[in-house]
Design a protein around this motif. Structure first.
Motif, PDB file in Angstrom:
ATOM      1  N   TRP A 107     109.319-119.512   1.173  1.00  0.00           N
ATOM      2  CA  TRP A 107     108.697-118.303   0.604  1.00  0.00           C
ATOM      3  C   TRP A 107     108.462-118.456  -0.901  1.00  0.00           C
ATOM      4  O   TRP A 107     107.783-117.632  -1.497  1.00  0.00           O
ATOM      5  N   ASP A 108     109.041-119.475  -1.517  1.00  0.00           N
ATOM      6  CA  ASP A 108     108.836-119.737  -2.942  1.00  0.00           C
ATOM      7  C   ASP A 108     107.726-120.777  -3.098  1.00  0.00           C
ATOM      8  O   ASP A 108     107.993-121.984  -3.007  1.00  0.00           O
ATOM      9  N   PRO A 109     106.488-120.379  -3.332  1.00  0.00           N
ATOM     10  CA  PRO A 109     105.378-121.344  -3.324  1.00  0.00           C
ATOM     11  C   PRO A 109     105.494-122.429  -4.390  1.00  0.00           C
ATOM     12  O   PRO A 109     105.009-123.543  -4.182  1.00  0.00           O
ATOM     13  N   LEU A 110     106.128-122.129  -5.516  1.00  0.00           N
ATOM     14  CA  LEU A 110     106.233-123.116  -6.582  1.00  0.00           C
ATOM     15  C   LEU A 110     107.429-124.046  -6.421  1.00  0.00           C
ATOM     16  O   LEU A 110     107.607-124.972  -7.207  1.00  0.00           O
ATOM     17  N   GLY A 111     108.259-123.792  -5.375  1.00  0.00           N
ATOM     18  CA  GLY A 111     109.422-124.644  -5.175  1.00  0.00           C
ATOM     19  C   GLY A 111     110.487-124.399  -6.222  1.00  0.00           C
ATOM     20  O   GLY A 111     110.461-123.372  -6.905  1.00  0.00           O
ATOM     21  N   PRO A 112     111.412-125.330  -6.385  1.00  0.00           N
ATOM     22  CA  PRO A 112     111.605-126.522  -5.554  1.00  0.00           C
ATOM     23  C   PRO A 112     112.168-126.167  -4.190  1.00  0.00           C
ATOM     24  O   PRO A 112     112.775-125.115  -4.026  1.00  0.00           O
ATOM     25  N   ARG A 113     111.946-127.046  -3.229  1.00  0.00           N
ATOM     26  CA  ARG A 113     112.444-126.801  -1.887  1.00  0.00           C
ATOM     27  C   ARG A 113     113.958-127.013  -1.827  1.00  0.00           C
ATOM     28  O   ARG A 113     114.465-128.030  -2.299  1.00  0.00           O
ATOM     29  N   LYS A 114     114.637-126.038  -1.242  1.00  0.00           N
ATOM     30  CA  LYS A 114     116.086-126.087  -1.127  1.00  0.00           C
ATOM     31  C   LYS A 114     116.485-125.843   0.325  1.00  0.00           C
ATOM     32  O   LYS A 114     115.974-124.906   0.960  1.00  0.00           O
ATOM     33  N   PRO A 115     117.398-126.644   0.876  1.00  0.00           N
ATOM     34  CA  PRO A 115     117.834-126.431   2.260  1.00  0.00           C
ATOM     35  C   PRO A 115     118.696-125.184   2.392  1.00  0.00           C
ATOM     36  O   PRO A 115     119.468-124.842   1.490  1.00  0.00           O
ATOM     37  N   LEU A 116     118.548-124.504   3.539  1.00  0.00           N
ATOM     38  CA  LEU A 116     119.337-123.322   3.853  1.00  0.00           C
ATOM     39  C   LEU A 116     120.463-123.694   4.810  1.00  0.00           C
ATOM     40  O   LEU A 116     120.395-124.708   5.517  1.00  0.00           O
ATOM     41  N   LEU A 117     121.478-122.873   4.828  1.00  0.00           N
ATOM     42  CA  LEU A 117     122.611-123.113   5.714  1.00  0.00           C
ATOM     43  C   LEU A 117     122.177-123.126   7.181  1.00  0.00           C
ATOM     44  O   LEU A 117     121.307-122.363   7.594  1.00  0.00           O
ATOM     45  N   THR A 118     122.815-123.971   7.951  1.00  0.00           N
ATOM     46  CA  THR A 118     122.662-123.961   9.395  1.00  0.00           C
ATOM     47  C   THR A 118     123.575-122.880   9.978  1.00  0.00           C
ATOM     48  O   THR A 118     124.377-122.260   9.264  1.00  0.00           O
ATOM     49  N   ALA A 119     123.485-122.671  11.289  1.00  0.00           N
ATOM     50  CA  ALA A 119     124.387-121.725  11.950  1.00  0.00           C
ATOM     51  C   ALA A 119     125.837-122.142  11.745  1.00  0.00           C
ATOM     52  O   ALA A 119     126.708-121.299  11.467  1.00  0.00           O
ATOM     53  N   ASP A 120     126.115-123.436  11.856  1.00  0.00           N
ATOM     54  CA  ASP A 120     127.489-123.912  11.637  1.00  0.00           C
ATOM     55  C   ASP A 120     127.931-123.645  10.202  1.00  0.00           C
ATOM     56  O   ASP A 120     129.104-123.328   9.949  1.00  0.00           O
ATOM     57  N   GLY A 121     127.001-123.770   9.256  1.00  0.00           N
ATOM     58  CA  GLY A 121     127.343-123.510   7.862  1.00  0.00           C
ATOM     59  C   GLY A 121     127.689-122.055   7.625  1.00  0.00           C
ATOM     60  O   GLY A 121     128.631-121.741   6.877  1.00  0.00           O
ATOM     61  N   VAL A 122     126.942-121.156   8.246  1.00  0.00           N
ATOM     62  CA  VAL A 122     127.242-119.728   8.118  1.00  0.00           C
ATOM     63  C   VAL A 122     128.609-119.424   8.709  1.00  0.00           C
ATOM     64  O   VAL A 122     129.416-118.688   8.134  1.00  0.00           O
ATOM     65  N   ARG A 123     128.882-120.003   9.876  1.00  0.00           N
ATOM     66  CA  ARG A 123     130.197-119.788  10.494  1.00  0.00           C
ATOM     67  C   ARG A 123     131.311-120.340   9.631  1.00  0.00           C
ATOM     68  O   ARG A 123     132.397-119.745   9.515  1.00  0.00           O
ATOM     69  N   ALA A 124     131.064-121.483   8.990  1.00  0.00           N
ATOM     70  CA  ALA A 124     132.086-122.077   8.119  1.00  0.00           C
ATOM     71  C   ALA A 124     132.379-121.166   6.933  1.00  0.00           C
ATOM     72  O   ALA A 124     133.533-120.992   6.534  1.00  0.00           O
ATOM     73  N   ALA A 125     131.330-120.574   6.339  1.00  0.00           N
ATOM     74  CA  ALA A 125     131.530-119.651   5.218  1.00  0.00           C
ATOM     75  C   ALA A 125     132.310-118.423   5.677  1.00  0.00           C
ATOM     76  O   ALA A 125     133.240-117.962   4.997  1.00  0.00           O
ATOM     77  N   ALA A 126     131.952-117.880   6.845  1.00  0.00           N
ATOM     78  CA  ALA A 126     132.654-116.708   7.367  1.00  0.00           C
ATOM     79  C   ALA A 126     134.121-117.021   7.623  1.00  0.00           C
ATOM     80  O   ALA A 126     135.000-116.183   7.371  1.00  0.00           O
TER      81      ALA A 126
END
Length: 254
Positions: free
Chosen positions: A121-140
């Motif tokens: 959604w950020d047209p100018l970047g930079p591209r950043k990876p988002l958490l996976t489902a496992d990553g969200v569960r790990a944070a929780a």
């Protein structure tokens, strides 16, 4: 080494009375980044300094849920809610270890429709990876409060009724299934909000929602936040906090 003076001394520690503006800090990504056109990145070193500033002033970083519960009891004068938008993968690698060292809590607003994706959604970047489902569960599992940032990061004030319900109600259902826990909080993408969107979020069952500057809207579903970025040294952080309290109206019911 010469350090910038702090704006808030120990004797003048913030002590917000009931009804005053809650201090909810808004972060996004924590990483090193040579290009940051949207000012969404702070380096791990800067975050450490900012958390240390809170610690020095007897302030404790907590989840939004904890802050609001404390304020409902007439307490929480020394609490600052720390929020991280978008659910970047670097939350686990850089933000969470810094929070752990201070024994601070935080709320992470994620996009269940984009898990494992990129911030396209950020047209100018930079591209950043988002958490996976496992990553969200790990944070929780580490005690981080998981909230919804919608499904796909769109401006909800421009969404039709079907899309609006999906972005609010469906995102909560997906996160409950993912984490096995209630989802109390919502965060408006881009900070854009109007009364129609507030009503949809409330109807979806959220107990609170975070904006940036909600204008005339007030209440637990239109919480103002203070943007914290890479340029916020100790001096600037203290100044921004003072201005936040002066420029934002008290929040009804909080």
């Amino acid at each position: 080494m010469v350090t910038a003076p702090d704006c808030i001394g120990t004797a003048s520690r913030p002590a917000a009375p009931p009804g005053a503006v809650p201090w909810v800090a808004m972060y996004h990504s924590v990483d090193t980044c040579s290009s940051d056109p949207y000012r969404v990145t702070v380096t791990p070193e800067r975050l450490e300094h900012q958390l240390a500033w809170l610690d020095r002033h007897g302030l404790r970083g907590v989840t939004v849920r904890e802050l609001l519960a404390a304020r409902a009891r007439g307490e929480g004068r020394n609490l600052v809610a720390l929020t991280f938008d978008d659910g970047y993968a670097d939350f686990l690698t850089h933000a969470l270890p810094a929070l752990r060292r201070r024994r601070f809590g935080a709320t992470l607003f994620v996009l269940p429709g984009r898990l494992g994706g990129l911030n396209s959604w950020d047209p100018l970047g930079p591209r950043k990876p988002l958490l996976t489902a496992d990553g969200v569960r790990a944070a929780a599992a580490e005690g981080v409060e998981i909230g919804s940032h919608g499904l796909t990061h769109i401006d909800l004030t421009r969404a039709d009724d079907v899309t609006l319900k999906s972005e609010t109600a469906d995102s909560a259902a997906l996160l409950r299934e993912l984490t096995g826990s209630p989802v109390d909080g919502f965060c408006y993408p881009y900070g854009t909000v109007d009364s129609r969107v507030v009503a949809a979020v409330r109807d979806a069952g959220y107990g609170y929602a975070c904006a940036i500057d909600p204008g005339a809207l007030s209440g637990p579903h239109a919480l103002p936040r203070l943007h914290v970025g890479q340029n916020d040294t100790a001096w600037r952080l203290g100044l921004k906090y003072r201005l936040h309290r002066l420029r934002r109206r008290p929040v009804r019911g909080v």
